[in-house]
Design a protein around this motif. Structure first.
Motif, PDB file in Angstrom:
ATOM      1  N   SER A 140     -26.442   8.132 -16.597  1.00  0.00           N
ATOM      2  CA  SER A 140     -25.589   8.803 -17.579  1.00  0.00           C
ATOM      3  C   SER A 140     -24.220   8.146 -17.723  1.00  0.00           C
ATOM      4  O   SER A 140     -23.355   8.663 -18.426  1.00  0.00           O
ATOM      5  CB  SER A 140     -25.403  10.276 -17.185  1.00  0.00           C
ATOM      6  OG  SER A 140     -24.764  10.373 -15.917  1.00  0.00           O
TER       7      SER A 140
ATOM      8  N   THR B 186     -30.757  17.489 -24.670  1.00  0.00           N
ATOM      9  CA  THR B 186     -31.005  16.355 -23.774  1.00  0.00           C
ATOM     10  C   THR B 186     -32.141  16.678 -22.811  1.00  0.00           C
ATOM     11  O   THR B 186     -33.049  15.861 -22.589  1.00  0.00           O
ATOM     12  CB  THR B 186     -29.740  16.012 -22.974  1.00  0.00           C
ATOM     13  OG1 THR B 186     -28.676  15.694 -23.875  1.00  0.00           O
ATOM     14  CG2 THR B 186     -29.989  14.836 -22.035  1.00  0.00           C
TER      15      THR B 186
ATOM     16  N   ARG C   8     -22.158  15.016 -12.678  1.00  0.00           N
ATOM     17  CA  ARG C   8     -22.525  14.582 -14.026  1.00  0.00           C
ATOM     18  C   ARG C   8     -23.980  14.880 -14.339  1.00  0.00           C
ATOM     19  O   ARG C   8     -24.325  15.271 -15.452  1.00  0.00           O
ATOM     20  CB  ARG C   8     -22.302  13.068 -14.170  1.00  0.00           C
ATOM     21  CG  ARG C   8     -20.873  12.641 -14.286  1.00  0.00           C
ATOM     22  CD  ARG C   8     -20.806  11.135 -14.424  1.00  0.00           C
ATOM     23  NE  ARG C   8     -21.458  10.690 -15.645  1.00  0.00           N
ATOM     24  CZ  ARG C   8     -20.824  10.461 -16.796  1.00  0.00           C
ATOM     25  NH1 ARG C   8     -19.534  10.637 -16.865  1.00  0.00           N
ATOM     26  NH2 ARG C   8     -21.485  10.062 -17.861  1.00  0.00           N
ATOM     27  N   ASP C   9     -24.841  14.668 -13.347  1.00  0.00           N
ATOM     28  CA  ASP C   9     -26.286  14.658 -13.603  1.00  0.00           C
ATOM     29  C   ASP C   9     -26.988  15.973 -13.317  1.00  0.00           C
ATOM     30  O   ASP C   9     -28.216  16.002 -13.186  1.00  0.00           O
ATOM     31  CB  ASP C   9     -26.938  13.557 -12.752  1.00  0.00           C
ATOM     32  CG  ASP C   9     -26.524  12.163 -13.201  1.00  0.00           C
ATOM     33  OD1 ASP C   9     -25.958  12.039 -14.293  1.00  0.00           O
ATOM     34  OD2 ASP C   9     -26.761  11.208 -12.445  1.00  0.00           O
TER      35      ASP C   9
ATOM     36  N   ILE D 218     -32.454   8.127 -14.355  1.00  0.00           N
ATOM     37  CA  ILE D 218     -31.580   8.584 -15.439  1.00  0.00           C
ATOM     38  C   ILE D 218     -30.169   8.094 -15.141  1.00  0.00           C
ATOM     39  O   ILE D 218     -29.590   8.436 -14.109  1.00  0.00           O
ATOM     40  CB  ILE D 218     -31.600  10.116 -15.580  1.00  0.00           C
ATOM     41  CG1 ILE D 218     -33.025  10.598 -15.878  1.00  0.00           C
ATOM     42  CG2 ILE D 218     -30.640  10.557 -16.688  1.00  0.00           C
ATOM     43  CD1 ILE D 218     -33.166  12.106 -15.946  1.00  0.00           C
TER      44      ILE D 218
ATOM     45  N   TYR E 235     -22.036  12.984 -22.524  1.00  0.00           N
ATOM     46  CA  TYR E 235     -21.978  11.687 -21.867  1.00  0.00           C
ATOM     47  C   TYR E 235     -22.304  10.496 -22.753  1.00  0.00           C
ATOM     48  O   TYR E 235     -22.120   9.352 -22.322  1.00  0.00           O
ATOM     49  CB  TYR E 235     -22.904  11.691 -20.644  1.00  0.00           C
ATOM     50  CG  TYR E 235     -22.585  12.806 -19.685  1.00  0.00           C
ATOM     51  CD1 TYR E 235     -21.262  13.090 -19.330  1.00  0.00           C
ATOM     52  CD2 TYR E 235     -23.587  13.597 -19.138  1.00  0.00           C
ATOM     53  CE1 TYR E 235     -20.956  14.117 -18.453  1.00  0.00           C
ATOM     54  CE2 TYR E 235     -23.293  14.629 -18.261  1.00  0.00           C
ATOM     55  CZ  TYR E 235     -21.980  14.879 -17.925  1.00  0.00           C
ATOM     56  OH  TYR E 235     -21.673  15.904 -17.065  1.00  0.00           O
ATOM     57  N   SER E 236     -22.766  10.726 -23.965  1.00  0.00           N
ATOM     58  CA  SER E 236     -22.988   9.622 -24.907  1.00  0.00           C
ATOM     59  C   SER E 236     -21.778   9.491 -25.818  1.00  0.00           C
ATOM     60  O   SER E 236     -21.024  10.449 -26.018  1.00  0.00           O
ATOM     61  CB  SER E 236     -24.247   9.868 -25.747  1.00  0.00           C
ATOM     62  OG  SER E 236     -25.388   9.932 -24.919  1.00  0.00           O
TER      63      SER E 236
ATOM     64  N   ASP F 274     -26.675  12.390 -25.391  1.00  0.00           N
ATOM     65  CA  ASP F 274     -26.213  13.618 -24.752  1.00  0.00           C
ATOM     66  C   ASP F 274     -24.863  14.007 -25.332  1.00  0.00           C
ATOM     67  O   ASP F 274     -24.019  13.139 -25.612  1.00  0.00           O
ATOM     68  CB  ASP F 274     -26.087  13.427 -23.241  1.00  0.00           C
ATOM     69  CG  ASP F 274     -25.624  14.686 -22.544  1.00  0.00           C
ATOM     70  OD1 ASP F 274     -26.437  15.619 -22.398  1.00  0.00           O
ATOM     71  OD2 ASP F 274     -24.432  14.762 -22.161  1.00  0.00           O
TER      72      ASP F 274
ATOM     73  N   THR G 229     -21.214   5.348 -18.765  1.00  0.00           N
ATOM     74  CA  THR G 229     -20.803   4.971 -20.112  1.00  0.00           C
ATOM     75  C   THR G 229     -20.607   3.472 -20.324  1.00  0.00           C
ATOM     76  O   THR G 229     -20.872   2.951 -21.402  1.00  0.00           O
ATOM     77  CB  THR G 229     -19.490   5.684 -20.488  1.00  0.00           C
ATOM     78  OG1 THR G 229     -18.490   5.346 -19.506  1.00  0.00           O
ATOM     79  CG2 THR G 229     -19.681   7.195 -20.510  1.00  0.00           C
TER      80      THR G 229
ATOM     81  N   HIS H 129     -26.494  21.099 -22.256  1.00  0.00           N
ATOM     82  CA  HIS H 129     -27.355  19.907 -22.299  1.00  0.00           C
ATOM     83  C   HIS H 129     -28.778  20.224 -22.765  1.00  0.00           C
ATOM     84  O   HIS H 129     -29.694  19.431 -22.518  1.00  0.00           O
ATOM     85  CB  HIS H 129     -27.406  19.258 -20.906  1.00  0.00           C
ATOM     86  CG  HIS H 129     -26.073  18.803 -20.394  1.00  0.00           C
ATOM     87  ND1 HIS H 129     -25.462  17.651 -20.822  1.00  0.00           N
ATOM     88  CD2 HIS H 129     -25.228  19.373 -19.496  1.00  0.00           C
ATOM     89  CE1 HIS H 129     -24.301  17.515 -20.200  1.00  0.00           C
ATOM     90  NE2 HIS H 129     -24.135  18.536 -19.391  1.00  0.00           N
TER      91      HIS H 129
ATOM     92  N   PHE I 140     -27.940   6.832 -21.353  1.00  0.00           N
ATOM     93  CA  PHE I 140     -27.250   7.675 -22.335  1.00  0.00           C
ATOM     94  C   PHE I 140     -26.337   6.865 -23.247  1.00  0.00           C
ATOM     95  O   PHE I 140     -25.824   7.380 -24.230  1.00  0.00           O
ATOM     96  CB  PHE I 140     -26.422   8.750 -21.628  1.00  0.00           C
ATOM     97  CG  PHE I 140     -27.248   9.895 -21.088  1.00  0.00           C
ATOM     98  CD1 PHE I 140     -28.637   9.869 -21.136  1.00  0.00           C
ATOM     99  CD2 PHE I 140     -26.644  11.003 -20.533  1.00  0.00           C
ATOM    100  CE1 PHE I 140     -29.396  10.912 -20.641  1.00  0.00           C
ATOM    101  CE2 PHE I 140     -27.398  12.064 -20.041  1.00  0.00           C
ATOM    102  CZ  PHE I 140     -28.770  12.012 -20.092  1.00  0.00           C
TER     103      PHE I 140
END
Length: 396
Positions: A9, A101, A125-126, A7, A64-65, A61, A11, A98, A40
């Motif tokens: 995340s 997600t 973040r994750d 995964i 984060y998206s 998300d 940008t 989240h 993401f």
């Protein structure tokens, strides 16, 4: 064959986590592991992996998206308020923020019969990925690449330590930082990043003549223009070289939030003719190769991948005694180390490498040896696959 879901995340697609992701998938034994990657955000790494036949997906998300700025701001404020006012509720808040997600990831992982989750960016973040792993009753690898931990607290650390996880730290300093934050030290493995050239690294840039046509000394910095990178410290030392009448230029390759501040400093020191801004570049190796020296002046560097890039192509390096940099540079062996903020020491180290040919050749040779031993592909692959095998109960 074991199925692993990565995964990512991030940008931009250009950070260290993306590079490591691509390299990791390239070197994993395809007879043992099948990889599925979830992004993401849309990035060029997605397209590169698709071309290699890797199964990739996009999931949106709220934080984060890209897009939906208003909702993003509201949830960031909620997260900050919970951490500050009711920190014992922070784990629940992560799940709530989240939620959609998490449900999408659970559905995708279950459908693909995923047996291990690899969170590729950083725990702060994750954290949402832990809910996915727990719901599926599968183990989780957490790749720790950053000192950023402001959103962690004892409640989150306690939650993580109760799940079947392993932590991969990219340096021993990163390991120390996160164990100080409450993560269990017995589940850590330090696995250094590696450097692997790719085809695009050899691309020629139209700006390279700005370096090759210049006959003076060429010093380069490559990386983000972020506060912790210490670029003003480098500029102060470089200005002393100019004052001492050295024929030199400083090339800054990158961009970031601190660019305006850095440009103002260059202007204030009357260095506009001596400092060249190249902006963000994909093919940074062509710039590094044409430099006489690379400097990484950070005051809190998690690792320092650019040092490996320079070592691999024979450009000598200087770094600070900060974060993971001393785990890459052995002073006087494959580079030089200075204390962060010591302007005179950095200036003198730059002069040593530029003027002392025997030291320069020794450092270049030491860099090659480091790449082929401590930071080689085989070591990285063996350590990473051992982590996977341990979590998955695979007997070699």
């Amino acid at each position: 064959m074991k199925r692993i879901m990565f995964i990512e995340s991030g940008t931009t697609g250009y950070g260290g986590s993306y590079q490591s992701l691509y390299q990791t998938i390239n070197i994993l034994n395809p007879k043992k592991f099948q990889t599925i990657v979830v992004f993401f955000n849309e990035t060029f790494i997605y397209e590169k992996l698709i071309k290699k036949g890797v199964e990739c997906y996009y999931v949106k998300d709220v934080l984060y998206s890209g897009g939906n700025t208003l909702k993003k701001k509201l949830f960031w404020k909620l997260d900050s308020a919970v951490l500050k006012i009711i920190p014992f509720f922070s784990v629940t808040a992560e799940y709530f923020i989240h939620f959609f997600t998490i449900q999408k990831l659970i559905s995708l992982a279950r459908g693909k019969r995923v047996e291990l989750i690899h969170l590729n960016t950083q725990l702060s973040r994750d954290f949402f990925g832990l809910f996915v792993a727990k719901s599926l009753s599968v183990p989780c690898v957490i790749h720790l690449r950053s000192f950023k931990s402001a959103r962690m607290n004892k409640y989150k650390a306690d939650y993580v330590n109760k799940i079947n996880t392993r932590y991969i730290a990219i340096s021993n300093q990163i390991k120390k930082h996160w164990t100080d934050k409450g993560l269990s030290s017995q589940y850590f493995e330090t696995i250094y990043n590696i450097f692997q050239p790719c085809q695009s690294d050899g691309m020629y840039s139209k700006e390279i003549p700005l370096m090759t046509d210049y006959d003076g000394y060429k010093i380069i910095y490559v990386g983000r223009f972020a506060d912790f990178k210490g670029i003003p410290f480098l500029i102060d030392s470089f200005s002393q070289l100019i004052i001492d009448n050295y024929d030199a230029r400083l090339y800054l390759v990158g961009d970031g939030d601190e660019e305006s501040k850095i440009r103002k400093k260059v202007s204030a020191l009357n260095l506009e003719k001596h400092v060249i801004f190249f902006g963000y570049q994909k093919n940074t190796l062509s710039y590094i190769k044409n430099a006489d020296l690379l400097v990484l002046p950070s005051n809190n560097e998690p690792f320092g991948r650019v040092l490996l890039e320079a070592m691999n192509i024979g450009t000598p390096v200087i770094g600070t005694k900060s974060g993971g940099i001393p785990e890459i540079i052995e002073d006087g062996i494959n580079g030089l180390l200075v204390d962060y903020g010591d302007i005179e020491a950095l200036k003198n180290s730059i002069i040593k490498i530029l003027k002392n040919n025997s030291l320069r050749e020794k450092i270049i040779q030491g860099g090659y040896e480091s790449i082929n031993s401590k930071f080689c592909v085989e070591t990285y692959q063996e350590k990473l696959e051992n982590v996977y095998d341990t979590l998955l109960g695979v007997t070699n």
